[in-house]
Design a protein around this motif. Structure first.
Motif, PDB file in Angstrom:
ATOM      1  N   ASN A 155       0.807  -1.220   0.000  1.00  0.00           N
ATOM      2  CA  ASN A 155       0.000   0.000   0.000  1.00  0.00           C
ATOM      3  C   ASN A 155       0.842   1.273   0.000  1.00  0.00           C
ATOM      4  OD1 ASN A 155      -2.473  -1.329   0.039  1.00  0.00           O
ATOM      5  ND2 ASN A 155      -2.517  -1.461   2.266  1.00  0.00           N
ATOM      6  N   THR A 156       2.132   1.147   0.280  1.00  0.00           N
ATOM      7  CA  THR A 156       2.989   2.332   0.399  1.00  0.00           C
ATOM      8  C   THR A 156       4.198   2.305  -0.516  1.00  0.00           C
ATOM      9  OG1 THR A 156       4.377   1.384   2.159  1.00  0.00           O
ATOM     10  CG2 THR A 156       2.331   2.504   2.831  1.00  0.00           C
ATOM     11  N   TYR A 157       4.441   1.194  -1.211  1.00  0.00           N
ATOM     12  CA  TYR A 157       5.682   1.058  -1.972  1.00  0.00           C
ATOM     13  C   TYR A 157       5.443   0.220  -3.218  1.00  0.00           C
ATOM     14  CZ  TYR A 157      10.608  -0.145  -2.893  1.00  0.00           C
ATOM     15  OH  TYR A 157      11.849  -0.321  -3.462  1.00  0.00           O
ATOM     16  N   ASN A 158       5.989   0.680  -4.337  1.00  0.00           N
ATOM     17  CA  ASN A 158       5.937  -0.052  -5.596  1.00  0.00           C
ATOM     18  C   ASN A 158       7.364  -0.331  -6.042  1.00  0.00           C
ATOM     19  OD1 ASN A 158       5.552  -1.087  -8.139  1.00  0.00           O
ATOM     20  ND2 ASN A 158       4.749   0.791  -9.032  1.00  0.00           N
ATOM     21  N   PRO A 159       7.858  -1.549  -5.847  1.00  0.00           N
ATOM     22  CA  PRO A 159       9.267  -1.829  -6.153  1.00  0.00           C
ATOM     23  C   PRO A 159       9.603  -1.731  -7.641  1.00  0.00           C
ATOM     24  CG  PRO A 159       8.092  -3.852  -5.661  1.00  0.00           C
ATOM     25  CD  PRO A 159       7.158  -2.734  -5.333  1.00  0.00           C
ATOM     26  N   SER A 160       8.602  -1.768  -8.501  1.00  0.00           N
ATOM     27  CA  SER A 160       8.865  -1.712  -9.940  1.00  0.00           C
ATOM     28  C   SER A 160       8.874  -0.293 -10.473  1.00  0.00           C
ATOM     29  CB  SER A 160       7.813  -2.540 -10.696  1.00  0.00           C
ATOM     30  OG  SER A 160       6.522  -1.980 -10.536  1.00  0.00           O
ATOM     31  N   ALA A 161       8.566   0.698  -9.613  1.00  0.00           N
ATOM     32  CA  ALA A 161       8.476   2.090 -10.077  1.00  0.00           C
ATOM     33  C   ALA A 161       9.839   2.765 -10.035  1.00  0.00           C
ATOM     34  CB  ALA A 161       7.495   2.863  -9.215  1.00  0.00           C
ATOM     35  N   SER A 162      10.059   3.655 -10.987  1.00  0.00           N
ATOM     36  CA  SER A 162      11.277   4.458 -11.019  1.00  0.00           C
ATOM     37  C   SER A 162      10.918   5.873 -11.432  1.00  0.00           C
ATOM     38  CB  SER A 162      12.295   3.869 -12.001  1.00  0.00           C
ATOM     39  OG  SER A 162      13.397   4.733 -12.156  1.00  0.00           O
ATOM     40  N   CYS A 163      11.316   6.837 -10.642  1.00  0.00           N
ATOM     41  CA  CYS A 163      10.975   8.227 -10.939  1.00  0.00           C
ATOM     42  C   CYS A 163      11.988   8.886 -11.868  1.00  0.00           C
ATOM     43  CB  CYS A 163      10.805   9.026  -9.658  1.00  0.00           C
ATOM     44  SG  CYS A 163       9.163   8.804  -8.928  1.00  0.00           S
ATOM     45  N   THR A 164      12.789   8.086 -12.545  1.00  0.00           N
ATOM     46  CA  THR A 164      13.592   8.645 -13.622  1.00  0.00           C
ATOM     47  C   THR A 164      12.688   8.995 -14.803  1.00  0.00           C
ATOM     48  OG1 THR A 164      14.036   6.403 -14.439  1.00  0.00           O
ATOM     49  CG2 THR A 164      15.658   7.385 -12.948  1.00  0.00           C
ATOM     50  N   ASP A 165      11.474   8.414 -14.788  1.00  0.00           N
ATOM     51  CA  ASP A 165      10.464   8.754 -15.787  1.00  0.00           C
ATOM     52  C   ASP A 165       9.513   9.768 -15.184  1.00  0.00           C
ATOM     53  OD1 ASP A 165      11.507   6.852 -17.570  1.00  0.00           O
ATOM     54  OD2 ASP A 165      10.371   5.266 -16.566  1.00  0.00           O
ATOM     55  N   ASP A 174       0.831  -7.695 -12.270  1.00  0.00           N
ATOM     56  CA  ASP A 174       1.424  -8.799 -11.519  1.00  0.00           C
ATOM     57  C   ASP A 174       2.459  -8.332 -10.508  1.00  0.00           C
ATOM     58  OD1 ASP A 174       3.289  -7.924 -13.297  1.00  0.00           O
ATOM     59  OD2 ASP A 174       3.840  -9.904 -14.061  1.00  0.00           O
ATOM     60  N   ALA A 175       2.563  -7.006 -10.304  1.00  0.00           N
ATOM     61  CA  ALA A 175       3.587  -6.479  -9.397  1.00  0.00           C
ATOM     62  C   ALA A 175       3.221  -6.691  -7.934  1.00  0.00           C
ATOM     63  CB  ALA A 175       3.810  -4.999  -9.658  1.00  0.00           C
ATOM     64  N   GLY A 176       1.940  -6.772  -7.622  1.00  0.00           N
ATOM     65  CA  GLY A 176       1.520  -6.961  -6.245  1.00  0.00           C
ATOM     66  C   GLY A 176       1.342  -5.680  -5.467  1.00  0.00           C
ATOM     67  N   ALA A 177       1.679  -4.536  -6.075  1.00  0.00           N
ATOM     68  CA  ALA A 177       1.545  -3.254  -5.388  1.00  0.00           C
ATOM     69  C   ALA A 177       0.121  -2.732  -5.528  1.00  0.00           C
ATOM     70  CB  ALA A 177       2.528  -2.245  -5.949  1.00  0.00           C
ATOM     71  N   ASN A 178      -0.352  -2.051  -4.485  1.00  0.00           N
ATOM     72  CA  ASN A 178      -1.691  -1.467  -4.492  1.00  0.00           C
ATOM     73  C   ASN A 178      -1.667   0.040  -4.707  1.00  0.00           C
ATOM     74  OD1 ASN A 178      -2.754  -4.018  -3.849  1.00  0.00           O
ATOM     75  ND2 ASN A 178      -2.495  -3.647  -1.657  1.00  0.00           N
ATOM     76  N   CYS A 179      -0.495   0.627  -4.751  1.00  0.00           N
ATOM     77  CA  CYS A 179      -0.397   2.086  -4.839  1.00  0.00           C
ATOM     78  C   CYS A 179       0.256   2.506  -6.147  1.00  0.00           C
ATOM     79  CB  CYS A 179       0.391   2.654  -3.653  1.00  0.00           C
ATOM     80  SG  CYS A 179       2.091   2.047  -3.546  1.00  0.00           S
ATOM     81  N   THR A 180       0.082   3.763  -6.495  1.00  0.00           N
ATOM     82  CA  THR A 180       0.653   4.327  -7.707  1.00  0.00           C
ATOM     83  C   THR A 180       1.707   5.363  -7.335  1.00  0.00           C
ATOM     84  OG1 THR A 180      -1.388   4.004  -8.968  1.00  0.00           O
ATOM     85  CG2 THR A 180       0.160   5.663  -9.793  1.00  0.00           C
ATOM     86  N   THR A 181       2.839   5.324  -8.007  1.00  0.00           N
ATOM     87  CA  THR A 181       3.915   6.275  -7.763  1.00  0.00           C
ATOM     88  C   THR A 181       3.709   7.507  -8.632  1.00  0.00           C
ATOM     89  OG1 THR A 181       5.468   4.502  -7.246  1.00  0.00           O
ATOM     90  CG2 THR A 181       6.405   6.655  -7.818  1.00  0.00           C
ATOM     91  N   TYR A 182       3.528   8.650  -7.990  1.00  0.00           N
ATOM     92  CA  TYR A 182       3.389   9.927  -8.694  1.00  0.00           C
ATOM     93  C   TYR A 182       4.696  10.693  -8.525  1.00  0.00           C
ATOM     94  CZ  TYR A 182      -1.603   8.860  -8.834  1.00  0.00           C
ATOM     95  OH  TYR A 182      -2.813   8.262  -9.054  1.00  0.00           O
TER      96      TYR A 182
END
Length: 307
Positions: A155-165, A174-182
């Motif tokens: 709910n607090t972390y998305n290991p597949s997200a990168s803010c270089t984009d 299939d990542a298992g994360a419930n949240c979105t990285t803004y």
């Protein structure tokens, strides 16, 4: 001429007060000598308390010390205040047969929001059978003793997200994360470069003033801890970890999956990240060993595998 005082110089009433006064002075002198407070005796600034390694026997511990070898760090822009966490030899003797420990130090001051450190590739830790976080730690010398520990779940972390984009990073199905990285949206005002509060939370990315959506990642579960100068074994229950009162707190309508640990909504079945944060304006010298997740042992069980 020096006048010698004797009992004949005193009235009976004054004589009764001199003897106790002299006795008290002698007693003070004896105490000063015994306590080492007289003369040029140095005041002891470092204690070496005996380490009772048997305290671990009361717990079953899932040891994750392997994370120490893959550490990262970040800090504010204070000049010449950098640090690098690393596994190092314990300088004054082994801790419960361990000759090395995780060491993080900086003798300079961070003047903005402080510094953080954590572990690469933390992975998914399934700790539903455990009651909390455990480790040995110390903060020797005249340094900062306080720190904040942060734990993340889906709910607090998305290991597949990168803010270089730029923009937002929605986790794959299939990542298992419930949240979105803004990566750009935040609740602060437009500024030149990132602005963080004393806790390290982003107030402004410098590019947007949009408020954080309810399903955004980043609002970690956290707790604060004060270490001692000597080695101590800490057990921190999951119930001590809570979210800040931020717009993306859980539970909410967007994130309906909540944890079952007593006193917290942390998903202990999927612990994905751990971060340590030290405050600004204070040097630090931190040692950690035997990091893991604990549960109390049933009476009669053998010693923990960590011994």
């Amino acid at each position: 001429m020096t006048h010698q005082l004797n009992s004949r110089d005193l009235s009976p009433r004054r004589a009764r007060w001199v003897a106790p006064s002299l006795a008290f002075a002698v007693l003070v002198a004896v105490l000063v000598a015994l306590l080492g407070l007289g003369g040029c005796t140095a005041y002891a600034t470092k204690k070496n308390l005996p380490i009772d390694c048997s305290v671990e026997n009361a717990y079953d511990i899932d040891n994750i010390d392997s994370e120490f070898g893959m550490s990262w760090s970040s800090h504010d822009g204070t000049t010449d205040a950098g640090f690098m966490p690393a596994v190092q030899t314990i300088p004054d003797g082994a801790l419960c047969t361990d000759t090395t420990a995780f060491h993080v130090t900086s003798l300079n001051y961070y003047n903005d929001w402080g510094a953080v450190f954590g572990f690469y590739g933390f992975g998914k830790k399934i700790e539903t059978a455990r009651q909390g976080l455990s480790f040995w730690a110390r903060a020797p010398g005249n340094t900062n003793k306080g720190l904040t520990i942060l734990i993340d779940d889906p709910n607090t972390y998305n290991p597949s997200a990168s803010c270089t984009d730029a923009g937002m990073v929605v986790p794959p199905g299939d990542a298992g994360a419930n949240c979105t990285t803004y990566c750009l949206a935040d609740g602060g005002s437009t500024a030149t470069g990132p602005v963080l509060d004393p806790n390290g939370n982003v107030l402004s990315s410098g590019t947007s003033t949009a408020p954080l959506p309810a399903n955004s990642c980043g609002n970690s579960y956290q707790t604060q801890l004060t270490l001692t100068a000597d080695w101590h074994f800490y057990t921190i229950p999951f119930s001590a970890f809570h979210q800040m009162n931020n717009p993306d707190k859980v539970p909410n309508a967007a994130l309906t999956e909540t944890g079952s640990a007593e006193g917290t909504y942390l998903l202990t079945s999927s612990i994905w990240n751990m971060t340590f944060r030290v405050p600004k304006a204070a040097p630090f010298d931190l040692w950690f060993d035997r990091l893991g997740f604990y549960s109390p042992r049933t009476p009669g069980e053998g010693p923990t595998d960590a011994q």
